[in-house]
Design an enzyme around this catalytic site. Structure first.
Site, PDB file in Angstrom:
ATOM      1  N   LYS A 250       9.378   8.710  -8.101  1.00  0.00           N
ATOM      2  CA  LYS A 250       9.734   7.300  -7.935  1.00  0.00           C
ATOM      3  C   LYS A 250      10.845   7.009  -8.934  1.00  0.00           C
ATOM      4  O   LYS A 250      10.697   7.305 -10.131  1.00  0.00           O
ATOM      5  CB  LYS A 250       8.503   6.412  -8.157  1.00  0.00           C
ATOM      6  CG  LYS A 250       8.793   4.903  -8.079  1.00  0.00           C
ATOM      7  CD  LYS A 250       7.556   4.094  -7.678  1.00  0.00           C
ATOM      8  CE  LYS A 250       7.813   2.604  -7.748  1.00  0.00           C
ATOM      9  NZ  LYS A 250       6.812   1.786  -7.035  1.00  0.00           N
TER      10      LYS A 250
ATOM     11  N   GLU B  83       8.613   7.454  -3.539  1.00  0.00           N
ATOM     12  CA  GLU B  83       8.139   6.086  -3.288  1.00  0.00           C
ATOM     13  C   GLU B  83       9.204   5.069  -3.677  1.00  0.00           C
ATOM     14  O   GLU B  83       9.804   5.153  -4.751  1.00  0.00           O
ATOM     15  CB  GLU B  83       6.846   5.810  -4.080  1.00  0.00           C
ATOM     16  CG  GLU B  83       6.296   4.413  -3.765  1.00  0.00           C
ATOM     17  CD  GLU B  83       5.086   4.007  -4.583  1.00  0.00           C
ATOM     18  OE1 GLU B  83       4.414   4.871  -5.186  1.00  0.00           O
ATOM     19  OE2 GLU B  83       4.818   2.786  -4.623  1.00  0.00           O
ATOM     20  N   GLY B  84       9.395   4.075  -2.813  1.00  0.00           N
ATOM     21  CA  GLY B  84      10.319   2.989  -3.117  1.00  0.00           C
ATOM     22  C   GLY B  84       9.676   1.954  -4.022  1.00  0.00           C
ATOM     23  O   GLY B  84       8.510   2.055  -4.396  1.00  0.00           O
TER      24      GLY B  84
ATOM     25  N   THR C 248       1.790   3.067  -2.561  1.00  0.00           N
ATOM     26  CA  THR C 248       1.207   4.033  -3.491  1.00  0.00           C
ATOM     27  C   THR C 248      -0.099   4.591  -2.929  1.00  0.00           C
ATOM     28  O   THR C 248      -0.332   5.811  -2.961  1.00  0.00           O
ATOM     29  CB  THR C 248       0.939   3.356  -4.855  1.00  0.00           C
ATOM     30  OG1 THR C 248       2.179   2.861  -5.351  1.00  0.00           O
ATOM     31  CG2 THR C 248       0.350   4.325  -5.856  1.00  0.00           C
ATOM     32  N   TYR C 249      -0.933   3.704  -2.403  1.00  0.00           N
ATOM     33  CA  TYR C 249      -2.242   4.125  -1.868  1.00  0.00           C
ATOM     34  C   TYR C 249      -2.049   5.130  -0.739  1.00  0.00           C
ATOM     35  O   TYR C 249      -2.677   6.199  -0.723  1.00  0.00           O
ATOM     36  CB  TYR C 249      -3.003   2.890  -1.364  1.00  0.00           C
ATOM     37  CG  TYR C 249      -4.464   3.145  -1.071  1.00  0.00           C
ATOM     38  CD1 TYR C 249      -5.437   2.902  -2.032  1.00  0.00           C
ATOM     39  CD2 TYR C 249      -4.866   3.640   0.165  1.00  0.00           C
ATOM     40  CE1 TYR C 249      -6.784   3.147  -1.765  1.00  0.00           C
ATOM     41  CE2 TYR C 249      -6.208   3.892   0.434  1.00  0.00           C
ATOM     42  CZ  TYR C 249      -7.159   3.631  -0.531  1.00  0.00           C
ATOM     43  OH  TYR C 249      -8.485   3.874  -0.270  1.00  0.00           O
TER      44      TYR C 249
ATOM     45  N   ASP D 117       1.878   3.686 -10.610  1.00  0.00           N
ATOM     46  CA  ASP D 117       1.835   4.268  -9.261  1.00  0.00           C
ATOM     47  C   ASP D 117       1.882   5.792  -9.334  1.00  0.00           C
ATOM     48  O   ASP D 117       1.128   6.493  -8.641  1.00  0.00           O
ATOM     49  CB  ASP D 117       3.070   3.830  -8.452  1.00  0.00           C
ATOM     50  CG  ASP D 117       3.091   2.345  -8.153  1.00  0.00           C
ATOM     51  OD1 ASP D 117       2.196   1.637  -8.634  1.00  0.00           O
ATOM     52  OD2 ASP D 117       4.018   1.903  -7.449  1.00  0.00           O
TER      53      ASP D 117
ATOM     54  N   GLY E 145       0.788  -1.229   0.000  1.00  0.00           N
ATOM     55  CA  GLY E 145       0.000   0.000   0.000  1.00  0.00           C
ATOM     56  C   GLY E 145       0.820   1.279   0.000  1.00  0.00           C
ATOM     57  O   GLY E 145       0.303   2.345   0.348  1.00  0.00           O
TER      58      GLY E 145
ATOM     59  N   ASN F   9      -1.595  -0.092   7.296  1.00  0.00           N
ATOM     60  CA  ASN F   9      -2.597  -0.013   6.231  1.00  0.00           C
ATOM     61  C   ASN F   9      -3.608  -1.159   6.350  1.00  0.00           C
ATOM     62  O   ASN F   9      -3.308  -2.214   6.897  1.00  0.00           O
ATOM     63  CB  ASN F   9      -1.893  -0.073   4.874  1.00  0.00           C
ATOM     64  CG  ASN F   9      -2.830   0.214   3.724  1.00  0.00           C
ATOM     65  OD1 ASN F   9      -3.832   0.927   3.885  1.00  0.00           O
ATOM     66  ND2 ASN F   9      -2.532  -0.326   2.565  1.00  0.00           N
TER      67      ASN F   9
HETATM   68  N1  LIG Z   1      -6.302   1.015   2.294  1.00  0.00           N
HETATM   69  C1  LIG Z   1      -6.583   0.490   1.101  1.00  0.00           C
HETATM   70  N2  LIG Z   1      -7.870   0.423   0.681  1.00  0.00           N
HETATM   71  C2  LIG Z   1      -8.190  -0.083  -0.533  1.00  0.00           C
HETATM   72  N3  LIG Z   1      -7.284  -0.556  -1.419  1.00  0.00           N
HETATM   73  C3  LIG Z   1      -5.992  -0.524  -1.057  1.00  0.00           C
HETATM   74  C4  LIG Z   1      -5.578  -0.003   0.208  1.00  0.00           C
HETATM   75  N4  LIG Z   1      -4.228  -0.110   0.271  1.00  0.00           N
HETATM   76  C5  LIG Z   1      -3.836  -0.665  -0.881  1.00  0.00           C
HETATM   77  N5  LIG Z   1      -4.869  -0.918  -1.689  1.00  0.00           N
HETATM   78  C6  LIG Z   1      -4.829  -1.548  -3.033  1.00  0.00           C
HETATM   79  O1  LIG Z   1      -3.944  -2.662  -2.947  1.00  0.00           O
HETATM   80  C7  LIG Z   1      -3.115  -2.750  -4.104  1.00  0.00           C
HETATM   81  C8  LIG Z   1      -1.651  -2.648  -3.697  1.00  0.00           C
HETATM   82  O2  LIG Z   1      -1.407  -1.374  -3.116  1.00  0.00           O
HETATM   83  P1  LIG Z   1      -0.257  -0.413  -3.657  1.00  0.00           P
HETATM   84  O3  LIG Z   1      -0.230  -0.385  -5.146  1.00  0.00           O
HETATM   85  O4  LIG Z   1      -0.411   0.886  -2.967  1.00  0.00           O
HETATM   86  O5  LIG Z   1       1.039  -1.215  -3.135  1.00  0.00           O
HETATM   87  P2  LIG Z   1       2.578  -0.790  -3.249  1.00  0.00           P
HETATM   88  O6  LIG Z   1       3.199  -1.074  -1.938  1.00  0.00           O
HETATM   89  O7  LIG Z   1       2.671   0.587  -3.747  1.00  0.00           O
HETATM   90  O8  LIG Z   1       3.153  -1.823  -4.328  1.00  0.00           O
HETATM   91  P3  LIG Z   1       4.489  -1.667  -5.266  1.00  0.00           P
HETATM   92  O9  LIG Z   1       5.574  -2.391  -4.548  1.00  0.00           O
HETATM   93  O10 LIG Z   1       4.094  -2.329  -6.558  1.00  0.00           O
HETATM   94  O11 LIG Z   1       4.786  -0.215  -5.460  1.00  0.00           O
HETATM   95  C9  LIG Z   1      -3.581  -1.639  -5.037  1.00  0.00           C
HETATM   96  O12 LIG Z   1      -4.560  -2.151  -5.913  1.00  0.00           O
HETATM   97  C10 LIG Z   1      -4.209  -0.621  -4.087  1.00  0.00           C
HETATM   98  O13 LIG Z   1      -5.176   0.202  -4.678  1.00  0.00           O
HETATM   99  C1  LIG Z   2       6.315  -5.257  -9.828  1.00  0.00           C
HETATM  100  C2  LIG Z   2       6.018  -4.983  -8.379  1.00  0.00           C
HETATM  101  N1  LIG Z   2       4.701  -4.397  -8.263  1.00  0.00           N
HETATM  102  C3  LIG Z   2       7.049  -4.083  -7.705  1.00  0.00           C
HETATM  103  N2  LIG Z   2       7.010  -2.776  -8.290  1.00  0.00           N
HETATM  104  C4  LIG Z   2       8.442  -4.678  -7.711  1.00  0.00           C
HETATM  105  C5  LIG Z   2       8.599  -5.644  -6.586  1.00  0.00           C
HETATM  106  C6  LIG Z   2       9.985  -6.208  -6.487  1.00  0.00           C
HETATM  107  C7  LIG Z   2      10.150  -7.198  -5.361  1.00  0.00           C
HETATM  108  C8  LIG Z   2      11.498  -7.832  -5.341  1.00  0.00           C
HETATM  109  C9  LIG Z   2      11.636  -8.842  -4.213  1.00  0.00           C
HETATM  110  O1  LIG Z   2      11.758  -8.434  -3.053  1.00  0.00           O
HETATM  111  O2  LIG Z   2      11.585 -10.053  -4.462  1.00  0.00           O
HETATM  112 MG   LIG Z   3       3.519   1.329  -5.440  1.00  0.00          MG
END
Ligand SMILES: Nc1ncnc2c1ncn2[C@@H]1O[C@H](COP(=O)(O)OP(=O)(O)OP(=O)(O)O)[C@@H](O)[C@H]1O
Ligand SMILES: C[C@H](N)[C@H](N)CCCCCC(=O)O
Ligand SMILES: [Mg+2]
Length: 222
Positions: A38, A112-113, A17-18, A51, A15, A176
């Site tokens: 990012k 964002e990482g 990005t969210y 994202d 989460g 989250n």
């Molecule tokens: N609090 C929340 N309520 C509803 N949906 C959520 C919530 N948190 C995350 N999501 C959904 O879960 C999914 C994963 O969340 P997100 O994309 O933010 O993860 P991330 O950590 O940014 O992943 P990445 O490593 O790919 O950047 C997305 O579809 C997002 O919309």
């Molecule tokens: C494609 C994905 N949603 C992310 N942006 C990249 C996640 C990399 C994870 C690598 C790992 O820890 O194995």
């Molecule tokens: Mg993300």
């Protein structure tokens, strides 16, 4: 002078990005000039569907798309592997200068990482870069996003210990998908006790706003 905060997590899809979208939205609604960056994004066909596009829309930044990120890979794998498949590996100078460009236009830059804290960014004969290298190049403190549920004590403590080992500052933790109950309430207490880092906000499923004071949030950016 522009300040920054790096958003990491206990893993991918937790989460970042969210929650980032809600944080930047909160700052902007309080009239802080807040932007997004990012370095390496994988698993999207274009910026609008990535994202970066999501945060730009939800937080109403209206940031020039090209400045939101440095590297976009289509394959939904770690950036180091995506670069092996697609070419265009991450260059240190590009990340540093692209971040500086965002800093010129925004006073508070949320970075964002990718994935969790040990995400390989580039891994080839010429260079081996990890997410922690980006954090150090940009001199950023971090905020950890973690799931509120079962298993989070282990994931959060490991992430904090690794960041401490790398001498990277952790400003706080956000849980989250918080739904409450005895276990999730205990998770907050255990995480704070074991890490000495405060849980600064809870985000529930589908929350459209984050319950955090904008001035306090801004104070976490360095
Ligand atoms: N609090 C929340 N309520 C509803 N949906 C959520 C919530 N948190 C995350 N999501 C959904 O879960 C999914 C994963 O969340 P997100 O994309 O933010 O993860 P991330 O950590 O940014 O992943 P990445 O490593 O790919 O950047 C997305 O579809 C997002 O919309
Ligand atoms: C494609 C994905 N949603 C992310 N942006 C990249 C996640 C990399 C994870 C690598 C790992 O820890 O194995
Ligand atoms: Mg993300």
């Amino acid at each position: 002078m522009s300040k920054g905060l790096f958003i990491t997590a206990t893993g991918t899809d937790i989460g970042k990005t969210y929650v980032t979208a809600l944080l930047v939205k909160k700052l902007r609604e309080a009239n802080f000039n807040a932007g997004y960056y990012k370095a390496a994004l994988s698993g999207a066909d274009n910026i609008a569907e990535s994202d970066a596009g999501f945060v730009n829309r939800i937080a109403n930044i209206h940031q020039d798309e090209q400045t939101l990120l440095s590297y976009l890979y289509k394959n939904a794998v770690s950036p180091h592997l995506a670069a092996k498949i697609e070419g265009n590996p991450v260059e240190k100078d590009t990340v540093i200068s692209d971040y500086a460009t965002v800093q010129k236009n925004y006073d508070y830059v949320t970075v964002e990482g990718s994935g969790g804290i040990i995400c390989p960014i580039r891994y080839d004969d010429k260079a081996k870069y990890f997410l922690t290298d980006i954090i150090k190049w940009l001199h950023l403190p971090t905020l950890i996003i973690a799931d509120a549920g079962l298993g989070t004590i282990n994931s959060v403590v490991l992430t904090v210990e690794y960041l401490k080992h790398q001498n990277i500052k952790v400003q706080g933790i956000i849980l989250n998908n918080y739904t409450g109950g005895i276990m999730q309430e205990d998770n907050i207490k255990m995480i704070e006790d074991l890490t000495d880092i405060p849980v600064i906000a809870l985000v529930k499923p589908n929350d459209k706003d984050i319950d955090i004071d904008a001035k306090f949030l801004a104070s976490l950016y360095l």
